[in-house]
Design a protein around this motif. Structure first.
Motif, PDB file in Angstrom:
ATOM      1  N   LYS A 165     -89.110  16.453  -2.293  1.00 46.91           N
ATOM      2  CA  LYS A 165     -87.691  16.279  -1.984  1.00 46.91           C
ATOM      3  C   LYS A 165     -87.228  17.111  -0.799  1.00 46.91           C
ATOM      4  O   LYS A 165     -86.486  16.636   0.052  1.00 46.91           O
ATOM      5  CB  LYS A 165     -86.830  16.622  -3.204  1.00 46.91           C
ATOM      6  CG  LYS A 165     -85.328  16.349  -2.973  1.00 46.91           C
ATOM      7  CD  LYS A 165     -84.522  16.514  -4.244  1.00 46.91           C
ATOM      8  CE  LYS A 165     -83.031  16.282  -4.011  1.00 46.91           C
ATOM      9  NZ  LYS A 165     -82.748  14.911  -3.549  1.00 46.91           N
TER      10      LYS A 165
ATOM     11  N   LYS B 255     -84.140  17.982   3.834  1.00 44.10           N
ATOM     12  CA  LYS B 255     -84.861  17.047   2.975  1.00 44.10           C
ATOM     13  C   LYS B 255     -86.167  16.615   3.648  1.00 44.10           C
ATOM     14  O   LYS B 255     -86.210  16.368   4.855  1.00 44.10           O
ATOM     15  CB  LYS B 255     -83.995  15.810   2.674  1.00 44.10           C
ATOM     16  CG  LYS B 255     -82.652  16.142   2.029  1.00 44.10           C
ATOM     17  CD  LYS B 255     -82.832  16.775   0.667  1.00 44.10           C
ATOM     18  CE  LYS B 255     -81.480  17.142   0.047  1.00 44.10           C
ATOM     19  NZ  LYS B 255     -80.656  15.959  -0.209  1.00 44.10           N
TER      20      LYS B 255
ATOM     21  N   ASN C  27     -82.014  11.496  -8.942  1.00 40.90           N
ATOM     22  CA  ASN C  27     -81.872  12.801  -8.298  1.00 40.90           C
ATOM     23  C   ASN C  27     -80.724  12.856  -7.309  1.00 40.90           C
ATOM     24  O   ASN C  27     -80.360  13.927  -6.841  1.00 40.90           O
ATOM     25  CB  ASN C  27     -83.177  13.164  -7.587  1.00 40.90           C
ATOM     26  CG  ASN C  27     -83.472  14.647  -7.641  1.00 40.90           C
ATOM     27  OD1 ASN C  27     -82.702  15.427  -8.178  1.00 40.90           O
ATOM     28  ND2 ASN C  27     -84.582  15.036  -7.058  1.00 40.90           N
TER      29      ASN C  27
ATOM     30  N   ASN D 146     -86.236  11.169   2.392  1.00 43.79           N
ATOM     31  CA  ASN D 146     -87.096  11.676   1.321  1.00 43.79           C
ATOM     32  C   ASN D 146     -87.429  10.619   0.273  1.00 43.79           C
ATOM     33  O   ASN D 146     -88.367  10.777  -0.507  1.00 43.79           O
ATOM     34  CB  ASN D 146     -86.518  12.934   0.672  1.00 43.79           C
ATOM     35  CG  ASN D 146     -85.238  12.694  -0.096  1.00 43.79           C
ATOM     36  OD1 ASN D 146     -84.829  11.558  -0.328  1.00 43.79           O
ATOM     37  ND2 ASN D 146     -84.588  13.761  -0.491  1.00 43.79           N
TER      38      ASN D 146
ATOM     39  N   CYS E 215     -86.430   9.788  -2.587  1.00 48.02           N
ATOM     40  CA  CYS E 215     -86.492  10.108  -4.016  1.00 48.02           C
ATOM     41  C   CYS E 215     -85.091  10.322  -4.588  1.00 48.02           C
ATOM     42  O   CYS E 215     -84.893  11.135  -5.481  1.00 48.02           O
ATOM     43  CB  CYS E 215     -87.383  11.320  -4.272  1.00 48.02           C
ATOM     44  SG  CYS E 215     -86.988  12.803  -3.357  1.00 48.02           S
TER      45      CYS E 215
END
Length: 658
Positions: free
Chosen positions: A240, A251, A286, A459, A461
């Motif tokens: 991350k 990030k 997230n 990233n 995620c």
């Protein structure tokens, strides 16, 4: 990364003082403040684990013990392996650092497809069938599906997408995060004008519920083993945070890894129905803006776009009706009930993707035709980020797995544009382009995952959603490298400078019964011979300098840029299937013909370290730079064997040879 250090004392057949260790100890005191009497220079633990090869793979040819998940992970290394057929059981010996709490067991198919299971160091046995059983328990049987006719779409619940609203109002003037106005024409004269979003009417369908426009049911939480596996896979693949040129806004830039995925290169980020119910299960949410995220899907028969130009195909896809799949806020609430936050992994709700027929719903709405999308249909996804309903907001947008559909959204300054490459006006080095996808897919452990990038970095995620069933799997083979161990020798203990580069060997596992040994450096001008490696090139009959092709021993090799820089000398040697790399290297010793010295294994704890075995690709000290200087924590560890056992990870900049 693995680490072992073995101290070796010298013994000389002709020098009494050498035998007594008086000169050695006196010289060592120049470098070592004190050596722990219990210091055996060993920071590894040896283990034996029984592995049952019952993973959900078509076939199995071997099992391995690895340092980490191998999926898209260049840092994963093979510690040990053994041949075994599917269903068989085998005992494997391995070496691991004593500060490792977990390792990874893997079954490997004949096509190099991996299936992993995390296990605790010291654990006696591991198998893979338990996870497969848990997965089968969760699978949706057709008898469990709701009645398709009860899943109803109503026109009043539908809405234009942000793309449609922007196409109708184009050209647009939108302010960025600093209040600067930008004019956008990217939506002008496009088929986006016809895009409409549909959500089924809320209803209770027995074990299934429709709420916030999504059709879902509750599922059992992750088992401890499942959570450990998902964490091992995703935390490695989708790091991350990051720093420097490898990150934007703090990030990590995972874009290059995304490009390597087979789904992206083969299928343009579409999955294909296998003719069974398609379900999605969020496993990580997230993003700080997850409550503003809404995942939609669409489908089409590939035959419908045959013969179309790319422009015609894009227009066709833009016009397709899109259907609600997952409400991010609802999914987060379900996770919260399990006590799971943003960075945690979980399973709470499973979301069904109904099939509403091939015609777009009209003013009268429609009902689902089936709970199964026809076999062979392509399914695409996108995330609708909605922070308020204003289509003129620079943060509102729809980001697709099919990157061609992101052309407009990726231009939005102040948010989406940030993740574009710097050459395009973005802020990310080696970032995305205007037609890059914002959803990527990867396969691991017989499971496909979608990973989302919902905003201003790369990233990928922000959300991770498992495609739990219903699609054709695209297997992605992996090929982790063998763990690299480095063995360094100090050739003259009586006058040692402890730069530990007089002879440097590296070893890595080739397979269960073979090891690659590489002679990489020689920082000595004595005549040296390596014993314990009887290969076709590296053996006890050939002097070390001669192995590099040099005719004189008075030259240093690969210990400083001032001296000879030569290619390593590589050899493949056999080993017993039960042996680890430490076992193999521990048999090796160096003979110094000039002094008559024989550098062998240590005789007792507390001896000075005249050779080291470090199970990483170790940057050894430069010429005439002691290991104490090159690695500032080494002396701390020498003084206290329980302190700074990971000293080898902290080289002093400029003092090691790379």
């Amino acid at each position: 990364m693995l680490f072992t250090l073995v101290a070796l004392t010298g013994c000389n057949k002709s020098t009494d003082l050498y035998d007594e260790g008086v000169i050695i100890q006196a010289n060592a005191k120049k470098y070592f403040k004190y050596i722990d009497p219990q210091q055996d220079w060993n920071s590894t633990v040896s283990g034996t684990i029984t592995v049952t090869a019952d993973a959900d793979l078509p076939d199995i040819v071997k099992v391995q013990i690895l340092t980490a998940s191998p999926f898209f992970n260049d840092d994963a290394q093979v510690l040990s392996e053994a041949k075994v057929q599917k269903g068989g059981t085998v005992k494997i010996n391995y070496d691991a650092p004593n500060n490792y709490s977990q390792l990874v067991a893997a079954c490997v198919s004949s096509k190099n497809i991996y299936y992993i299971q995390v296990f605790n160091v010291g654990q006696s046995a591991v198998s893979f069938g338990k996870k497969a059983k848990a997965r089968a328990t969760r699978a949706v049987d057709e008898s469990e599906l709701p009645n398709a006719a009860d899943i109803k779409l109503e026109y009043k619940n539908s809405k234009l997408s942000f793309n449609a609203e922007r196409a109708k109002a184009s050209p647009l003037i939108i302010k960025d995060d600093k209040g600067v106005e930008h004019t956008y024409t990217e939506w002008e004269n496009t088929a986006w004008v016809n895009e409409r979003l549909w959500s089924p009417t809320n209803a209770n369908l027995g074990t299934w519920t429709i709420a916030s426009g999504a059709t879902f049911r509750s599922v059992d939480p992750l088992t401890e083993e499942e959570e450990a596996n998902i964490r091992a896979i995703c935390d490695t693949y989708l790091v991350k945070t990051g720093t420097g040129t490898d990150a934007t806004n703090g990030k990590r830039n995972n874009w290059k890894r995304i490009l390597d995925g087979k789904y992206f290169s083969v299928n343009n980020n579409y999955v294909v129905s296998d003719g069974t119910p398609i379900t999605l299960t969020p496993v990580q949410l997230n993003s700080t803006e997850v409550k503003s995220n809404y995942v939609y899907y669409y489908y089409f028969d590939p035959a419908w776009v045959e013969g179309m130009t790319e422009e015609e195909e894009i227009d066709f896809i833009e016009s397709l009706p899109k259907y609600m799949a997952v409400d991010g806020g609802q999914a987060r609430e379900a996770a919260n009930k399990q006590g799971k936050g943003g960075p945690d992994y979980f399973k709470a709700n499973e979301y069904l993707l109904p099939y509403y027929g091939d015609d777009a719903p009209g003013q009268q709405g429609t009902t689902a035709v089936s709970c199964i999308i026809p076999k062979g249909y392509k399914i695409g996804f996108f995330n609708r980020k909605r922070l308020g309903s204003n289509y003129l907001s620079y943060k509102n947008g729809c980001s697709y797995g099919d990157g061609r559909l992101n052309y407009g959204t990726n231009h939005l300054a102040g948010h989406y544009l940030t993740s574009m490459d710097t050459s395009l006006g973005g802020q990310t080095v080696e970032g995305m382009d205007f037609t890059s996808p914002r959803i990527a897919y990867f396969s691991a452990n017989n499971t496909t995952y979608m990973c989302f990038e919902d905003g201003c970095d790369c990233n990928f995620c922000d959300m991770i959603i498992e495609v739990s069933q219903g699609i054709e799997r695209i297997d992605e083979p992996e090929d982790p490298s063998g763990a690299v161990y480095t063995m360094c020798f100090e050739d003259r203990p009586m006058t040692a400078d402890y730069d530990m580069n007089d002879v440097v060997l590296k070893a890595s596992i080739v397979d269960a019964t073979h090891v690659k040994i590489s002679l990489v450096a020689c920082g000595a001008n004595d005549m040296l011979y390596i014993h314990g490696v009887e290969g076709s090139k590296i053996n006890s009959q050939t002097e070390v300098h001669a192995l590099f092709g040099l005719t004189s021993p008075d030259q240093f090799i690969n210990t400083s840029s001032k001296f000879e820089l030569l290619a390593p000398v590589e050899d493949i040697v056999e080993k017993d299937a039960s042996e680890s790399l430490t076992d193999v290297l521990s048999r090796i010793w160096v003979e110094n013909k000039n002094s008559g010295g024989k550098i062998t294994l240590p005789q007792k704890p507390g001896d000075v370290p005249n050779a080291v075995i470090v199970p990483i690709d170790f940057p050894y000290p430069k010429e005439q730079t002691s290991i104490i200087s090159a690695y500032g924590k080494f002396n701390n560890w020498a003084i206290n064997s329980n302190m700074d056992t990971d000293w080898y990870l902290f080289p002093t900049n400029g003092l090691v040879f790379k």
